[in-house]
Design an enzyme around this catalytic site. Sequence first.
Site, PDB file in Angstrom:
ATOM      1  N   THR A  88       0.854  -1.191   0.000  1.00 37.99           N
ATOM      2  CA  THR A  88       0.000   0.000   0.000  1.00 37.99           C
ATOM      3  C   THR A  88       0.888   1.239   0.000  1.00 37.99           C
ATOM      4  O   THR A  88       0.704   2.163  -0.803  1.00 37.99           O
ATOM      5  CB  THR A  88      -0.928  -0.006   1.240  1.00 37.99           C
ATOM      6  OG1 THR A  88      -1.749  -1.163   1.172  1.00 37.99           O
ATOM      7  CG2 THR A  88      -1.788   1.252   1.280  1.00 37.99           C
ATOM      8  N   ASN A 173      -5.225  -9.723  -7.906  1.00 40.69           N
ATOM      9  CA  ASN A 173      -5.373 -10.400  -6.623  1.00 40.69           C
ATOM     10  C   ASN A 173      -6.688 -11.166  -6.479  1.00 40.69           C
ATOM     11  O   ASN A 173      -6.805 -12.025  -5.619  1.00 40.69           O
ATOM     12  CB  ASN A 173      -5.238  -9.401  -5.475  1.00 40.69           C
ATOM     13  CG  ASN A 173      -6.055  -8.158  -5.686  1.00 40.69           C
ATOM     14  OD1 ASN A 173      -5.856  -7.407  -6.657  1.00 40.69           O
ATOM     15  ND2 ASN A 173      -7.007  -7.912  -4.806  1.00 40.69           N
ATOM     16  N   GLN A 201       1.057  -9.746  -5.798  1.00 37.23           N
ATOM     17  CA  GLN A 201       0.611 -11.131  -5.914  1.00 37.23           C
ATOM     18  C   GLN A 201       1.585 -11.961  -6.746  1.00 37.23           C
ATOM     19  O   GLN A 201       1.608 -13.185  -6.648  1.00 37.23           O
ATOM     20  CB  GLN A 201      -0.773 -11.186  -6.575  1.00 37.23           C
ATOM     21  CG  GLN A 201      -1.887 -10.599  -5.749  1.00 37.23           C
ATOM     22  CD  GLN A 201      -2.240 -11.446  -4.531  1.00 37.23           C
ATOM     23  OE1 GLN A 201      -2.009 -12.652  -4.507  1.00 37.23           O
ATOM     24  NE2 GLN A 201      -2.772 -10.809  -3.517  1.00 37.23           N
ATOM     25  N   THR A 262      12.887   5.039  10.932  1.00 37.29           N
ATOM     26  CA  THR A 262      13.775   3.959  11.358  1.00 37.29           C
ATOM     27  C   THR A 262      13.371   2.652  10.694  1.00 37.29           C
ATOM     28  O   THR A 262      12.193   2.299  10.689  1.00 37.29           O
ATOM     29  CB  THR A 262      13.717   3.813  12.899  1.00 37.29           C
ATOM     30  OG1 THR A 262      14.156   5.052  13.454  1.00 37.29           O
ATOM     31  CG2 THR A 262      14.600   2.681  13.386  1.00 37.29           C
ATOM     32  N   CYS A 348     -16.845  -6.341   1.592  1.00 33.58           N
ATOM     33  CA  CYS A 348     -17.599  -5.832   2.714  1.00 33.58           C
ATOM     34  C   CYS A 348     -17.297  -4.354   2.895  1.00 33.58           C
ATOM     35  O   CYS A 348     -16.234  -3.988   3.380  1.00 33.58           O
ATOM     36  CB  CYS A 348     -17.196  -6.590   3.977  1.00 33.58           C
ATOM     37  SG  CYS A 348     -18.571  -7.202   4.891  1.00 33.58           S
TER      38      CYS A 348
END
Length: 424
Positions: A88, A173, A201, A262, A348
């Site tokens: 993402t 995907n 994927q 970091t 959903c």
Amino acid sequence: MTRSASRGAATTATVVVPIYMDNSATTRCDPRVVAKLLPFFADDFGNAASRNHVFGWRAEAAIEVAREQTAALIGCTPKEIVFTSGSTEANNLAIKGVAELYAGKGRHFVSCVTEHKAVIDPLKHLELGTIPGQPRAEITFLPVDRLGHVDLDALSAAIRPDTVLVSLMAANNEIGTLHPLAAIGRICKERGVLFHTDATQAAGRIPIDVEAFGIDLLSLSAHKFYGPKGVGALYVRREGPRVRLAPLLDGGGHERGMRSGTLNVPGIVGMGEAARIAREDFASDVARLRALRDRLEQGILARSVNAVVNGDPDDRLPHLSNVSFPYVEGESLIMGIKDVAVSSGSACTSASLEPSYVLKSLGLGDELAHSSIRFSLGRFNTEAEVDHVVDMVSREVARLREMSPLWEMVQQGVDLTKVKWTVH
Ligand SMILES: *Cc1c(COP(=O)(O)O)cnc(C)c1O
């Protein structure tokens, strides 16, 4: 949490439930990966940016090994790897980072309707002009055919003088359909536009070579190939052309200024080891997955009349099978096989159950999209599990259809498309 399953006449070998067949959502971390990364929590816990003591040096050395291992998986040099929190972030960095630094060249982007939300949504933000400091952009979302492919002539036609970036995923995907990366890369090179691919994927499941395929930016996520969650990478080409990116985060200037923060040392070490295994075991892993997937699919198709496979049956990921079971509600089927972890063709959202936009873009109606199940196999699945799942799914499909008035009508030879329904 595990029990032995005794249900299912066709099951001879013992299987342990629940059975995990949702490897496109995430994979189990390989025990070899866990063994490698554990010491970096409490023993070698240094900050890889600490330059003046051994704790830092050890962490840095481990990061550089992981960088080499990750680079080797996609055929780039270690310096071209920017570690992120996952795909993402990598997708956001590629799209927004390029949009900002190449604003002088143009404000047009080309992508596709079946991309992951982590590509579509940053592009939509650019389109709406809601990213601070960035002017509005124009986006062409290419349609796909019934199998999930983009038309390469349409891609060529979509590229304009002000096009900055083409973003097309390596593998989908939900349905597994592969985009022809080398052909897309060639078109982008000829037209002088950057090519980004979301290979989340694809990594470890199809061969990837950023040089051979002409890829300029590529997103990876460790937890999709048996590494830990919350770690990924963006490949950023350094030569021919040298890709420039504006960072998403301001800070210490880690990762050549492209990703401050970091470094997640245990996560990155794990990602490197997962990449090493994916590369070394590639041929046997893929052959095994494909055999299991085909066994599952053929078993299901043989026992469930009318079931259809979505996506390109040949040109697709080896581990994934997306099947529609007409006249069966996907969510009910999933409830009925609750010892098996799979995904449905419904997304959903907070308010409702929406049919998958990927399945709809193939031309599937809402009904068929809602009747779809994605099975995605992984390194730890067994033949006995596959047979057990075939048996459970087939019985449940038969049971649900017995309760379906529509199915009964179809059995009686009624053409449902010709029925005039009245609503009372
Ligand atoms: C899982 C996935 C993502 C998101 O990756 P994260 O590392 O979980 O953020 C992006 N694109 C595709 C195609 C995916 O399958």
